[in-house]
Design an enzyme around this catalytic site. Structure first.
Site, PDB file in Angstrom:
ATOM      1  CG  ASP A  54     -22.090   2.183  -5.242  1.00  0.00           C
ATOM      2  OD1 ASP A  54     -21.622   3.254  -4.837  1.00  0.00           O
ATOM      3  OD2 ASP A  54     -21.853   1.713  -6.380  1.00  0.00           O
ATOM      4  CG  ASP A  56     -21.599   6.845  -9.491  1.00  0.00           C
ATOM      5  OD1 ASP A  56     -22.456   7.405 -10.180  1.00  0.00           O
ATOM      6  OD2 ASP A  56     -20.939   7.429  -8.602  1.00  0.00           O
ATOM      7  CB  THR A 122     -22.573   7.898  -3.654  1.00  0.00           C
ATOM      8  OG1 THR A 122     -21.659   8.060  -4.753  1.00  0.00           O
ATOM      9  CG2 THR A 122     -22.865   9.268  -3.064  1.00  0.00           C
ATOM     10  N   GLY A 123     -19.573   7.003  -2.986  1.00  0.00           N
ATOM     11  CA  GLY A 123     -18.214   7.471  -2.756  1.00  0.00           C
ATOM     12  C   GLY A 123     -17.964   8.874  -3.281  1.00  0.00           C
ATOM     13  CE  LYS A 156     -19.421   3.605  -1.160  1.00  0.00           C
ATOM     14  NZ  LYS A 156     -20.233   3.108  -2.294  1.00  0.00           N
ATOM     15  CG  ASP A 171     -20.121  -0.992  -8.855  1.00  0.00           C
ATOM     16  OD1 ASP A 171     -19.103  -0.746  -9.528  1.00  0.00           O
ATOM     17  OD2 ASP A 171     -20.641  -0.150  -8.093  1.00  0.00           O
TER      18      ASP A 171
END
Length: 216
Positions: A54, A56, A122-123, A156, A171
């Site tokens: 990931d 962020d 990443t989202g 994801k 995270d």
């Protein structure tokens, strides 16, 4: 999943809200702590593999950019998260103000030394002329950089599955759940207490391994 016009009222708001588990904080004695040396030992003898991260709060402490975006586009509210202009600015170079996490440097160095292929998922929504791929490659000295995967939301699983990732670092609870559902080994990177990504998740609440000293 790509959201039209980045209509992120559901997915991105959920992603940045923290996806935290509602359960009470787990006792630190029950957490499956992991260190870089023990991770390295667990991979001894294994052939090169694909691993994922990931972005962020996992490899970058990007709260400065999110705080900037809120102050510029919607002071006092989360409306900026649904603003195309914010995401274009975010992916277009704002991360030069994000702080690389040292834990991520150690992990990436380990995987590069092993010859593993590294992916970032990443989202965030995709935007034209993104500079995040190049920035990550330079920041972490990645020699075989793959384009950043923008999932436009917290789910994801298919991105992890399609790239045959063996380990996924993240995270958020959604990172851990997506990795587990895709058959990858989930490893929690701890989120800094001063992150704008709230509420904070409960480390180890899902039975995952948690990397020690990974808040920074």
């Amino acid at each position: 999943m790509r959201l039209s016009a980045y209509a992120l009222a559901g997915a991105i708001a959920f992603y940045l809200a923290g996806c935290a588990s509602p359960v009470a904080p787990a006792s630190t004695t029950n957490i499956r702590w992991l260190t870089v040396p023990t991770l390295q030992a667990s991979l001894a003898g294994a052939p090169p593999m694909a691993v994922g991260f990931d972005i962020d709060d996992t490899v970058l402490f990007s709260s400065p950019c999110f705080y900037y975006g809120q102050q510029k586009y919607s002071p006092g509210s989360e409306a900026y998260l649904h603003n195309d202009a914010f995401w274009k600015e975010m992916n277009g170079g704002c991360d030069r103000y994000s702080i690389p996490k040292q834990a991520a440097r150690h992990l990436i160095a380990l995987h590069q030394q092993r010859g593993d292929r590294i992916y970032f998922i990443t989202g965030r929504p995709h935007t034209d002329n993104e500079q995040l791929t190049a920035l990550l490659a330079k920041t972490f000295g990645i020699t075989d950089m793959q384009p950043v995967v923008f999932s436009s939301g917290p789910q994801k699983e298919r991105f992890i599955h399609d790239r045959h990732l063996k380990i996924y670092y993240g995270d958020a609870d959604s990172d851990i759940l997506s990795a587990s559902a895709a058959g990858a080994r989930p490893v929690r990177i701890m989120r800094a207490a001063n992150s704008t990504y709230l509420p904070l998740p409960v480390n180890g609440a899902l039975g995952e391994e948690v990397l020690q000293d990974s808040t920074y």
